[in-house]
Design a protein around this motif. Sequence first.
Motif, PDB file in Angstrom:
ATOM      1  N   ASP A  63       0.848  -1.189   0.000  1.00 52.76           N
ATOM      2  CA  ASP A  63       0.000   0.000   0.000  1.00 52.76           C
ATOM      3  C   ASP A  63       0.884   1.239   0.000  1.00 52.76           C
ATOM      4  OD1 ASP A  63      -1.938   1.944   0.347  1.00 52.76           O
ATOM      5  OD2 ASP A  63      -2.514   1.308   2.354  1.00 52.76           O
ATOM      6  N   GLY A  65      -0.235   4.206   0.553  1.00 56.89           N
ATOM      7  CA  GLY A  65      -0.716   5.083   1.607  1.00 56.89           C
ATOM      8  C   GLY A  65      -1.242   6.428   1.144  1.00 56.89           C
ATOM      9  N   GLU A  66      -1.180   7.378   2.065  1.00 57.86           N
ATOM     10  CA  GLU A  66      -1.682   8.727   1.828  1.00 57.86           C
ATOM     11  C   GLU A  66      -0.547   9.733   1.957  1.00 57.86           C
ATOM     12  OE1 GLU A  66      -5.131   9.539   4.237  1.00 57.86           O
ATOM     13  OE2 GLU A  66      -5.960   7.562   3.822  1.00 57.86           O
ATOM     14  N   ALA A 113      -2.881   8.609  -7.894  1.00 63.98           N
ATOM     15  CA  ALA A 113      -3.555   8.906  -6.630  1.00 63.98           C
ATOM     16  C   ALA A 113      -4.843   9.687  -6.896  1.00 63.98           C
ATOM     17  CB  ALA A 113      -2.641   9.712  -5.711  1.00 63.98           C
ATOM     18  N   LYS A 133      -4.513  16.484  -0.800  1.00 62.30           N
ATOM     19  CA  LYS A 133      -4.500  15.206  -0.079  1.00 62.30           C
ATOM     20  C   LYS A 133      -4.596  14.101  -1.125  1.00 62.30           C
ATOM     21  CE  LYS A 133      -5.914  17.019   4.215  1.00 62.30           C
ATOM     22  NZ  LYS A 133      -4.867  16.890   5.164  1.00 62.30           N
ATOM     23  N   ARG A 135      -4.499   9.977  -2.105  1.00 62.01           N
ATOM     24  CA  ARG A 135      -4.629   8.573  -1.698  1.00 62.01           C
ATOM     25  C   ARG A 135      -4.124   7.756  -2.866  1.00 62.01           C
ATOM     26  NH1 ARG A 135      -3.644   4.210   0.009  1.00 62.01           N
ATOM     27  NH2 ARG A 135      -4.974   3.050   1.409  1.00 62.01           N
ATOM     28  N   THR A 136      -2.959   7.139  -2.686  1.00 64.93           N
ATOM     29  CA  THR A 136      -2.351   6.400  -3.786  1.00 64.93           C
ATOM     30  C   THR A 136      -3.168   5.161  -4.116  1.00 64.93           C
ATOM     31  OG1 THR A 136      -0.914   5.102  -2.350  1.00 64.93           O
ATOM     32  CG2 THR A 136      -0.044   7.203  -3.156  1.00 64.93           C
ATOM     33  N   THR A 137      -3.052   4.747  -5.368  1.00 66.93           N
ATOM     34  CA  THR A 137      -3.697   3.520  -5.831  1.00 66.93           C
ATOM     35  C   THR A 137      -2.742   2.844  -6.808  1.00 66.93           C
ATOM     36  OG1 THR A 137      -5.644   2.559  -6.902  1.00 66.93           O
ATOM     37  CG2 THR A 137      -4.984   4.745  -7.662  1.00 66.93           C
TER      38      THR A 137
END
Length: 149
Positions: A63, A65-66, A113, A133, A135-137
């Motif tokens: 993951d 993460g952020e 992200a 902000k 959020r990675t993917t």
Amino acid sequence: MAENVIPGDLVDMEWSVDGVDGNFAVIKGCKTIGIPEVDQEYRDRTSLDSPGRFKEWGLGLKDGGEITLNCFYSTELYKQAAAYNAAGKPVFFRATLPPGEGQSTGDLFAYKAFVVPTIPTTDQDGDLMTDLKLRTTGAVDWVEGTAAV
């Protein structure tokens, strides 16, 4: 040792809707560098017949993460980030480092992200900021810079 340190202000933080070279744009006013810190999950593979009754582990998912990118506020930046958010699709990001010793191009970190723009609380004398902000993917890719010829 200090001559080998890469100053953060020389790193380019860029974004793109499609990830195609030539379509990336520098995130204007960005004060921070966003390279995801990948977290590795480990799955418990212990059984009653594990050797020596030691716990055994197997690799699980990763993951990215952020991350929060701190940027100086501009209408243009906020409008673009809000449009990315409204589209509901991940955005391509990349951080390109300056060339290191023996390189003609620097290392590159790339990822996708989801973006949420926010305006953090600031005091009266502070600069108005926009926090992106993220959020990675998916995967975080690293491409080693080209060796100097």
